[in-house]
Design an enzyme around this catalytic site. Sequence first.
Site, PDB file in Angstrom:
ATOM      1  N   GLY A   1       0.836  -1.194   0.000  1.00 39.79           N
ATOM      2  CA  GLY A   1       0.000   0.000   0.000  1.00 39.79           C
ATOM      3  C   GLY A   1       0.868   1.239   0.000  1.00 39.79           C
TER       4      GLY A   1
ATOM      5  N   GLN B   1       2.914  10.060   1.400  1.00 40.35           N
ATOM      6  CA  GLN B   1       4.225   9.404   1.502  1.00 40.35           C
ATOM      7  C   GLN B   1       5.121   9.734   0.311  1.00 40.35           C
ATOM      8  OE1 GLN B   1       2.331   5.366   2.229  1.00 40.35           O
ATOM      9  NE2 GLN B   1       4.183   5.190   3.461  1.00 40.35           N
TER      10      GLN B   1
ATOM     11  N   CYS C   1       5.422  -0.237   7.325  1.00 45.81           N
ATOM     12  CA  CYS C   1       5.068   0.958   6.563  1.00 45.81           C
ATOM     13  C   CYS C   1       6.318   1.401   5.811  1.00 45.81           C
ATOM     14  CB  CYS C   1       4.616   2.050   7.535  1.00 45.81           C
ATOM     15  SG  CYS C   1       4.227   3.617   6.733  1.00 45.81           S
ATOM     16  N   LEU C   2       6.165   1.785   4.551  1.00 42.33           N
ATOM     17  CA  LEU C   2       7.338   2.211   3.773  1.00 42.33           C
ATOM     18  C   LEU C   2       7.972   3.478   4.354  1.00 42.33           C
ATOM     19  CD1 LEU C   2       6.068   1.496   0.144  1.00 42.33           C
ATOM     20  CD2 LEU C   2       7.745   0.167   1.454  1.00 42.33           C
TER      21      LEU C   2
ATOM     22  N   HIS D   1      -4.915   1.351   6.983  1.00 42.14           N
ATOM     23  CA  HIS D   1      -3.583   1.924   7.168  1.00 42.14           C
ATOM     24  C   HIS D   1      -3.363   3.097   6.198  1.00 42.14           C
ATOM     25  CE1 HIS D   1       0.976   1.332   7.721  1.00 42.14           C
ATOM     26  NE2 HIS D   1       0.885   2.155   6.696  1.00 42.14           N
ATOM     27  N   GLU D   2      -3.740   2.887   4.925  1.00 41.73           N
ATOM     28  CA  GLU D   2      -3.502   3.933   3.917  1.00 41.73           C
ATOM     29  C   GLU D   2      -4.432   5.127   4.128  1.00 41.73           C
ATOM     30  OE1 GLU D   2      -0.804   3.591   2.490  1.00 41.73           O
ATOM     31  OE2 GLU D   2      -0.605   1.448   2.903  1.00 41.73           O
TER      32      GLU D   2
ATOM     33  N   HIS E   1      -3.057   7.368   6.640  1.00 40.19           N
ATOM     34  CA  HIS E   1      -2.025   8.272   6.107  1.00 40.19           C
ATOM     35  C   HIS E   1      -2.651   9.562   5.583  1.00 40.19           C
ATOM     36  CE1 HIS E   1       1.875   6.302   6.244  1.00 40.19           C
ATOM     37  NE2 HIS E   1       1.399   5.186   5.731  1.00 40.19           N
TER      38      HIS E   1
HETATM   39 NI    NI Z   1       2.250   3.304   5.740  1.00 36.87          NI
END
Ligand code: NI
Length: 146
Positions: A45, A50, A88-89, A130-131, A134
């Site tokens: 995701g 991000q 998470c990236l 999660h996304e 963000h």
């Molecule tokens: Ni994330």
Amino acid sequence: MLKIIKYPDDFLRKKSEEVKDFKDPQIAKLVSDMLKTMEAEKGIGLAAPQVNSSLRICVVRVDNTAHILINPKIKSFSRKKEVFEEGCLSFPGKFFPVERPVKVKIKAKDLDGRKIKIKAEGLLARVLQHEIDHLDGVLIIDRIVK
Ligand code: NI
């Protein structure tokens, strides 16, 4: 390839703004770049904040199916919740136990501005939550189970 913003960059805390102009060619370009970046980074995701964009856009890939969500909103949650280790990236190599509802119903728009509905459970439901977090400036460290 887009550069991924890492915690603790303040930009990750900014609330995203709704996409209004679906004819803007930059939207399709951003989504395409986000899908490529997510794949290259082996993520499941990625949310626009991000990659330095304040638009309410996220992409998810679970079970070999890519989902593109523009202006997503969670309409309902299951009462049942589960704890799972999330990565998470923006937190490379880190994992935290996060509790989330097991099922969600989400409304969003596709790239053409058409309404879409997603009923998700399990991993897909988790990644979508999660996304969408963000997009509201919420990060996994805010949701760690004590
Ligand atoms: Ni994330």
